[in-house]
Design a protein around this motif. Structure first.
Motif, PDB file in Angstrom:
ATOM      1  N   THR A 180      -8.072   8.178 -35.541  1.00  0.00           N
ATOM      2  CA  THR A 180      -7.629   9.018 -34.444  1.00  0.00           C
ATOM      3  C   THR A 180      -6.183   9.413 -34.670  1.00  0.00           C
ATOM      4  O   THR A 180      -5.456   8.742 -35.393  1.00  0.00           O
ATOM      5  CB  THR A 180      -7.771   8.295 -33.090  1.00  0.00           C
ATOM      6  N   GLU A 181      -5.775  10.496 -34.069  1.00  0.00           N
ATOM      7  CA  GLU A 181      -4.372  10.886 -34.109  1.00  0.00           C
ATOM      8  C   GLU A 181      -3.581  10.123 -33.054  1.00  0.00           C
ATOM      9  O   GLU A 181      -2.373  10.007 -33.146  1.00  0.00           O
ATOM     10  CB  GLU A 181      -4.236  12.396 -33.882  1.00  0.00           C
ATOM     11  N   GLY A 182      -4.251   9.618 -32.055  1.00  0.00           N
ATOM     12  CA  GLY A 182      -3.603   8.859 -30.995  1.00  0.00           C
ATOM     13  C   GLY A 182      -3.687   7.375 -31.272  1.00  0.00           C
ATOM     14  O   GLY A 182      -4.011   6.939 -32.375  1.00  0.00           O
ATOM     15  N   ASP A 183      -3.426   6.589 -30.255  1.00  0.00           N
ATOM     16  CA  ASP A 183      -3.422   5.136 -30.398  1.00  0.00           C
ATOM     17  C   ASP A 183      -4.723   4.483 -29.936  1.00  0.00           C
ATOM     18  O   ASP A 183      -4.846   3.273 -29.943  1.00  0.00           O
ATOM     19  CB  ASP A 183      -2.243   4.546 -29.638  1.00  0.00           C
ATOM     20  N   GLY A 184      -5.692   5.276 -29.499  1.00  0.00           N
ATOM     21  CA  GLY A 184      -6.963   4.737 -29.026  1.00  0.00           C
ATOM     22  C   GLY A 184      -6.942   4.295 -27.580  1.00  0.00           C
ATOM     23  O   GLY A 184      -7.940   3.814 -27.067  1.00  0.00           O
ATOM     24  N   VAL A 185      -5.791   4.468 -26.887  1.00  0.00           N
ATOM     25  CA  VAL A 185      -5.669   4.080 -25.484  1.00  0.00           C
ATOM     26  C   VAL A 185      -5.849   5.322 -24.618  1.00  0.00           C
ATOM     27  O   VAL A 185      -5.189   6.335 -24.825  1.00  0.00           O
ATOM     28  CB  VAL A 185      -4.300   3.420 -25.192  1.00  0.00           C
ATOM     29  N   TYR A 186      -6.758   5.225 -23.659  1.00  0.00           N
ATOM     30  CA  TYR A 186      -7.059   6.332 -22.753  1.00  0.00           C
ATOM     31  C   TYR A 186      -6.777   5.896 -21.332  1.00  0.00           C
ATOM     32  O   TYR A 186      -7.064   4.757 -20.959  1.00  0.00           O
ATOM     33  CB  TYR A 186      -8.521   6.751 -22.897  1.00  0.00           C
ATOM     34  N   THR A 187      -6.228   6.797 -20.523  1.00  0.00           N
ATOM     35  CA  THR A 187      -5.968   6.519 -19.113  1.00  0.00           C
ATOM     36  C   THR A 187      -6.807   7.454 -18.255  1.00  0.00           C
ATOM     37  O   THR A 187      -7.154   8.560 -18.678  1.00  0.00           O
ATOM     38  CB  THR A 187      -4.477   6.690 -18.771  1.00  0.00           C
ATOM     39  N   LEU A 188      -7.115   7.006 -17.069  1.00  0.00           N
ATOM     40  CA  LEU A 188      -7.915   7.781 -16.131  1.00  0.00           C
ATOM     41  C   LEU A 188      -6.985   8.709 -15.358  1.00  0.00           C
ATOM     42  O   LEU A 188      -6.050   8.259 -14.706  1.00  0.00           O
ATOM     43  CB  LEU A 188      -8.638   6.823 -15.184  1.00  0.00           C
ATOM     44  N   ASN A 189      -7.227  10.024 -15.456  1.00  0.00           N
ATOM     45  CA  ASN A 189      -6.355  10.979 -14.751  1.00  0.00           C
ATOM     46  C   ASN A 189      -6.883  11.243 -13.339  1.00  0.00           C
ATOM     47  O   ASN A 189      -7.883  10.656 -12.916  1.00  0.00           O
ATOM     48  CB  ASN A 189      -6.168  12.269 -15.553  1.00  0.00           C
ATOM     49  N   ASN A 190      -6.211  12.137 -12.618  1.00  0.00           N
ATOM     50  CA  ASN A 190      -6.588  12.441 -11.229  1.00  0.00           C
ATOM     51  C   ASN A 190      -7.972  13.066 -11.108  1.00  0.00           C
ATOM     52  O   ASN A 190      -8.583  13.000 -10.054  1.00  0.00           O
ATOM     53  CB  ASN A 190      -5.555  13.361 -10.584  1.00  0.00           C
ATOM     54  N   GLU A 191      -8.459  13.702 -12.171  1.00  0.00           N
ATOM     55  CA  GLU A 191      -9.790  14.316 -12.159  1.00  0.00           C
ATOM     56  C   GLU A 191     -10.874  13.339 -12.628  1.00  0.00           C
ATOM     57  O   GLU A 191     -11.994  13.734 -12.919  1.00  0.00           O
ATOM     58  CB  GLU A 191      -9.808  15.567 -13.045  1.00  0.00           C
ATOM     59  N   ILE A 206      -8.239  10.283 -20.688  1.00  0.00           N
ATOM     60  CA  ILE A 206      -7.374  11.136 -21.503  1.00  0.00           C
ATOM     61  C   ILE A 206      -6.432  10.272 -22.341  1.00  0.00           C
ATOM     62  O   ILE A 206      -5.869   9.290 -21.853  1.00  0.00           O
ATOM     63  CB  ILE A 206      -6.519  12.067 -20.601  1.00  0.00           C
ATOM     64  N   ASN A 207      -6.247  10.674 -23.604  1.00  0.00           N
ATOM     65  CA  ASN A 207      -5.236  10.071 -24.474  1.00  0.00           C
ATOM     66  C   ASN A 207      -4.072  11.033 -24.528  1.00  0.00           C
ATOM     67  O   ASN A 207      -4.271  12.238 -24.706  1.00  0.00           O
ATOM     68  CB  ASN A 207      -5.815   9.839 -25.873  1.00  0.00           C
ATOM     69  N   LYS A 208      -2.839  10.535 -24.374  1.00  0.00           N
ATOM     70  CA  LYS A 208      -1.692  11.434 -24.297  1.00  0.00           C
ATOM     71  C   LYS A 208      -1.468  12.227 -25.582  1.00  0.00           C
ATOM     72  O   LYS A 208      -0.882  13.295 -25.540  1.00  0.00           O
ATOM     73  CB  LYS A 208      -0.430  10.682 -23.895  1.00  0.00           C
ATOM     74  N   ALA A 209      -1.964  11.770 -26.728  1.00  0.00           N
ATOM     75  CA  ALA A 209      -1.780  12.489 -27.992  1.00  0.00           C
ATOM     76  C   ALA A 209      -2.911  13.475 -28.287  1.00  0.00           C
ATOM     77  O   ALA A 209      -2.677  14.527 -28.875  1.00  0.00           O
ATOM     78  CB  ALA A 209      -1.652  11.504 -29.151  1.00  0.00           C
ATOM     79  N   VAL A 210      -4.141  13.140 -27.897  1.00  0.00           N
ATOM     80  CA  VAL A 210      -5.293  13.961 -28.308  1.00  0.00           C
ATOM     81  C   VAL A 210      -6.138  14.487 -27.148  1.00  0.00           C
ATOM     82  O   VAL A 210      -7.197  15.054 -27.368  1.00  0.00           O
ATOM     83  CB  VAL A 210      -6.206  13.194 -29.309  1.00  0.00           C
TER      84      VAL A 210
END
Length: 88
Positions: A60-71, A75-79
């Motif tokens: 992955t281009e990100g770190d594999g950590v995803y957060t739950l957004n308002n919708e 989402i991963n902040k990088a990808v």
């Protein structure tokens, strides 16, 4: 399959785990998990981290950590909502 559909499928397969400071794995789909305590002037951010099984590496281009957004999207902040892959 949409990104949300993929996350749900991974939850059902038990491959999506909550981020934890230790090595214990917590299934975030467990309804019996208590709500985290609130702190003054702060908030709780729900996060998950993808990990691969033995002999596989997370790609992955990100770190594999995803957060739950308002919708209610993971989402991963990088990808964004692009999911990582496990490669041999």
């Amino acid at each position: 399959m949409s990104a949300l559909g993929a996350v749900i499928a991974l939850l059902l397969w038990g491959q999506l785990f909550a981020v934890d400071s230790g090595n214990d794995v917590t299934d975030i789909a467990d309804d019996g998990c208590p709500k985290p305590p609130e702190i003054a002037h702060g908030y709780v951010e729900h996060s998950v981290r993808y990990q691969c099984k033995n002999y596989y590496k997370l790609r992955t281009e990100g770190d594999g950590v995803y957060t739950l957004n308002n919708e209610k999207q993971w989402i991963n902040k990088a990808v964004g909502d692009k999911l990582p892959e496990c490669e041999a």
